[in-house]
Design a protein around this motif. Sequence first.
Motif, PDB file in Angstrom:
ATOM      1  N   LEU A 208       0.849  -1.191   0.000  1.00  0.00           N
ATOM      2  CA  LEU A 208       0.000   0.000   0.000  1.00  0.00           C
ATOM      3  C   LEU A 208       0.885   1.241   0.000  1.00  0.00           C
ATOM      4  CD1 LEU A 208      -2.583  -1.109   2.730  1.00  0.00           C
ATOM      5  CD2 LEU A 208      -2.711  -1.477   0.258  1.00  0.00           C
TER       6      LEU A 208
ATOM      7  N   LEU B  81      -3.813   5.767   8.971  1.00  0.00           N
ATOM      8  CA  LEU B  81      -3.330   4.671   8.138  1.00  0.00           C
ATOM      9  C   LEU B  81      -2.803   3.513   8.979  1.00  0.00           C
ATOM     10  CD1 LEU B  81      -1.468   6.788   5.425  1.00  0.00           C
ATOM     11  CD2 LEU B  81      -3.654   5.609   5.154  1.00  0.00           C
TER      12      LEU B  81
ATOM     13  N   ILE C  37      -3.722  -0.567   8.865  1.00  0.00           N
ATOM     14  CA  ILE C  37      -2.759  -1.670   8.866  1.00  0.00           C
ATOM     15  C   ILE C  37      -3.119  -2.688   9.945  1.00  0.00           C
ATOM     16  CG2 ILE C  37      -0.342  -2.309   9.244  1.00  0.00           C
ATOM     17  CD1 ILE C  37       0.420   0.491   8.203  1.00  0.00           C
TER      18      ILE C  37
ATOM     19  N   VAL D 275       1.117  -6.291   5.701  1.00  0.00           N
ATOM     20  CA  VAL D 275       1.138  -5.070   4.881  1.00  0.00           C
ATOM     21  C   VAL D 275       2.552  -4.531   4.772  1.00  0.00           C
ATOM     22  CG1 VAL D 275       0.338  -2.676   4.761  1.00  0.00           C
ATOM     23  CG2 VAL D 275      -1.235  -4.464   5.509  1.00  0.00           C
TER      24      VAL D 275
ATOM     25  N   PHE E  71       3.634  -0.879   3.859  1.00  0.00           N
ATOM     26  CA  PHE E  71       3.034   0.434   3.592  1.00  0.00           C
ATOM     27  C   PHE E  71       4.129   1.464   3.363  1.00  0.00           C
ATOM     28  CE2 PHE E  71      -1.383   2.183   4.249  1.00  0.00           C
ATOM     29  CZ  PHE E  71      -1.146   3.342   3.536  1.00  0.00           C
TER      30      PHE E  71
ATOM     31  N   CYS F 211       5.809  -0.616   8.059  1.00  0.00           N
ATOM     32  CA  CYS F 211       5.786   0.773   7.584  1.00  0.00           C
ATOM     33  C   CYS F 211       7.171   1.180   7.095  1.00  0.00           C
ATOM     34  CB  CYS F 211       5.358   1.722   8.703  1.00  0.00           C
ATOM     35  SG  CYS F 211       3.729   1.385   9.403  1.00  0.00           S
TER      36      CYS F 211
ATOM     37  N   SER G  77       3.292  -0.775  -6.098  1.00  0.00           N
ATOM     38  CA  SER G  77       2.275  -0.861  -5.046  1.00  0.00           C
ATOM     39  C   SER G  77       1.001  -1.479  -5.603  1.00  0.00           C
ATOM     40  CB  SER G  77       1.984   0.532  -4.473  1.00  0.00           C
ATOM     41  OG  SER G  77       3.144   1.075  -3.870  1.00  0.00           O
TER      42      SER G  77
END
Length: 398
Positions: free
Chosen positions: A232, A247, A251, A261, A263, A288, A304
Motif C-alpha cells: 500500500l 493509516l 494496517i 502489509v 506500507f 511501515c 504498489s
Amino acid sequence: MKILHIIPNLRKGGAERLVNDIVRELATRESVEVRMVLFRDEIAYDIQDIRHLVHIIPASVHLSLWRKNKFQIDTLQQFLEDFQPDIIHTHLFEAEIVSRFCIYPKAKWFSHLHDNMIQFKNFELESILDKNAITNYYEKKVLFKRYKKNGGTHFFSISKYSDKFAESIQTSYQLTLLPNAIDVKRFQKPADNPITKGNIEMMFNEHNQSSNISFKPKSQTQFIDRRWTLNLINIGSFTENKNQQFLTDIILKLNEIGIRVNFYFLGEGDCFAMVQEKAIKLGVQDQCQFLGNIENVEEYLWKSDVYVHVAKSEALGLTIIEAMAAGLSVITLDGGGNRDLMINGKNGFLIEKQDPKEFANRILEVYQNKEISDFNAEFAKQFDIKTYCDKLLEIYQS
C-alpha cells in the motif's frame, strides 16, 4: 504572450508541483515567454531543465491591526516593470497578498485557489473574540482593495467543492473551475515493467501454513516479498489534515484478518514523528516504510497494489490522479474535492467515515482488479498537463 507565475517557494506540495509542470509545459509553446518567481530559495524539486526561468526575489508583506504594516516589494515591483508580463498568475495566499501590493494594472491577474484558504473565509459573529479570525478578515479586506488597484482578478477553483467555497466568499470577480493537472506520461507504468500480483487467497493459505516466518523491518529501498504482503502507498505532507495516523489503524485492521502489509509513507512534515510513534504503539512499525520526500514517486506507485488517501479535507487531490495514472485502485476518505475524482466501484471507493474496517474491506475488494487498473489509467488522461495548458492559454487570451 509573457506569462508570470508567482508562488512563495517550491517545497513539496500539490500547488508547487502544478506550477513546475505548468512552467515546464508553457516553455515548450511557441509565442509564449514564461517565468516563475519565488520569494525564497527553497526548492525541493529537480528543476534543472527550467532553472533559467525561475527568479528568486525576496518579497514580503506583514499586515498588522495593531502595528505599522511592513513591506518588502521594491525588487518584485522592478521585476514586473522589467519583464512586462501580459499575465500574472499567483498561487497560495502569501503570493496572493504580496504580489497585489505591487502595482501593475497592465497585466491580467489570476488567483489560483488550491484549497479553501482560511484567510478568505467570511467573518462570522461568533468569531468576534477569535484573534486569528479577525486577522484573517482584515487581510481579506485589504487584499480585495488591492485587487481593485490592479484592475481586478480572475479566480480559478479546482473542484466543485472549492468552486462552492469560492462562490461563497466573493461575487465581484470572474470564477472558472479548472481542475489541476499532472504530467500523465510520467506516471504511466512502463510496458516493460510488469508487476506480478500474487493471488490473495494463496497468500492467506501460505501465511496460515507457515509458523516460523519472521517479518523484519526492511530497508527504505527494498520492496518486501509480495507472496506475504499487500503493498500500500500514501503520498503527502505529514500534517494533521493529511491524517496519516489513521493509516496505522488500517494496517492493524488488515493484520487482524490475516493480511500482512508493506506500507510506503512518502512525505515529511510536522506530524512525521507522531505517525511513527503510533505505528510503534500499535506494533505495526515493521510494516511501515517512512521514506520522506521522494523525487521518483512514480516508481513506488508502480510497485504498489492500492493507493490509500485519508486526508480530512481535500480541494481535489493531485496524488490521487497520479496514482490513477499509474494504474492503481484508490481508496479514499471523503475530503470534499476528491468527490470529483471518484466513481465508486469503477476506480476505487470514496468512504464517508473514518472506519478502519471499511477501509480494510474495500482495499481487499479492489486488490488485483485489472478492470479498475485499466479504467484509472484511462481516466487520468483527462487531467494531463498538456490539455490543461491548452485550456489555460484559452482563458488567458479570452
